[in-house]
Enzyme design. Sequence first.
Site, PDB file in Angstrom:
ATOM      1  N   GLU A 133     -48.513 -29.378  13.103  1.00 30.13           N
ATOM      2  CA  GLU A 133     -49.338 -28.770  11.738  1.00 30.13           C
ATOM      3  C   GLU A 133     -49.397 -27.521  12.630  1.00 30.13           C
ATOM      4  O   GLU A 133     -49.910 -26.844  11.549  1.00 30.13           O
ATOM      5  CB  GLU A 133     -50.488 -29.238  11.210  1.00 30.13           C
ATOM      6  CG  GLU A 133     -49.759 -30.846  10.811  1.00 30.13           C
ATOM      7  CD  GLU A 133     -51.029 -31.841  10.064  1.00 30.13           C
ATOM      8  OE1 GLU A 133     -52.177 -30.978   9.965  1.00 30.13           O
ATOM      9  OE2 GLU A 133     -51.304 -32.905  10.208  1.00 30.13           O
ATOM     10  N   HIS A 151     -37.923  -2.135  25.611  1.00 29.19           N
ATOM     11  CA  HIS A 151     -39.295  -3.065  26.539  1.00 29.19           C
ATOM     12  C   HIS A 151     -39.306  -1.649  27.197  1.00 29.19           C
ATOM     13  O   HIS A 151     -38.064  -1.320  28.199  1.00 29.19           O
ATOM     14  CB  HIS A 151     -39.348  -4.456  26.495  1.00 29.19           C
ATOM     15  CG  HIS A 151     -39.540  -4.753  27.640  1.00 29.19           C
ATOM     16  ND1 HIS A 151     -41.542  -4.882  27.122  1.00 29.19           N
ATOM     17  CD2 HIS A 151     -40.266  -5.544  28.239  1.00 29.19           C
ATOM     18  CE1 HIS A 151     -42.516  -5.100  27.989  1.00 29.19           C
ATOM     19  NE2 HIS A 151     -41.302  -6.279  28.664  1.00 29.19           N
TER      20      HIS A 151
END
EC number: 1.1.1.86
Length: 332
Positions: free
Chosen positions: A231, A108
Amino acid sequence: MAVIYYDKDCDLSLIEKKIIGIVGYGAQGHAHAQNLRDSGLKVIVACVEGGRGWKKATADGFEVMCVAEMAKKADIIMMLAPDTSQAKIYKDSVEQGLTPGKMLMFAHGFNIHYGQIVPPSFVDVTMIAPKCPGYMLRQVFTEGAGAPSLIAVEQDASGKAKEIALAYAKGIGSNRAGVLETTFAEETETDLFGEQAVLCGGTTSLVKAGFETLVEAGYQPEVAYFECLHELKLIVDLMYQGGIAYMRDSISDTAKYGDFTRGPRVINEETYETMGEILGEIQDGSFAKEWILENQAGRPVYNSLRRMESEHLIEEVGAELRSMMSWLKKKK
């Protein structure tokens, strides 16, 4: 379009006689070290003596030592400790071990891009950043496949920095999937923006806003949790598998019409402007400065916000509902 390198572009022989030092044996460190070793390369690991990483790396059969000793021995030094501790590790233990011909490597770009680590001009500075969690990097490698990685060269003292970095990418298996060329600046800025505006900050704020809207309107918190958080995985999994269009082909026409007509009212022009402001703070370094100072001060804002968020109603409701889901218990 991006330049992508594959197996034909990666020559493992360039690093077969080199010693690769891995700093840290956490989520990414263990995967890099084991994949490189399985590719026939010489790997040593540096960890805090007696710590969990030290014990795990030793149990996995690696030669383990302190960072300073590793920095003297290794030809390639891959920094896989947490970003917030890398600058101190570098200054205290790595810098004095650097000599001409060595390579300092990152997964990174934060510390290089924002000047927290300033390597000497006589070493190569590169990045190989796998685009998956460490466990997945290891799993797909053992299955004979690979995970895509990003490659960047910040400093090419040897004249062969890219070639050596590509060889490293082959060592962890990324040649099998593709190695996409980028820069330290691009990787850092897009990574931070994705985390803040979409993946973490944007998603959690959207989920909480939806949950709070339903609860304040009198709906049961449990039902609100299912509709706004639980969901979400179903939709994200479809997008992950085949993209946005694939997801839309997999949902009902009612859901699709609501997506087309209501989604832009939630993410509107004002949201775009705010996203632009967030990106600007990343590009001009003001976010990095804020986060660095926050760490230096002992993380007072971070700790306060973390505590406050953990007390949100959605956490209480979620814990209760997840206790009903046997398939989640099996994963613990």
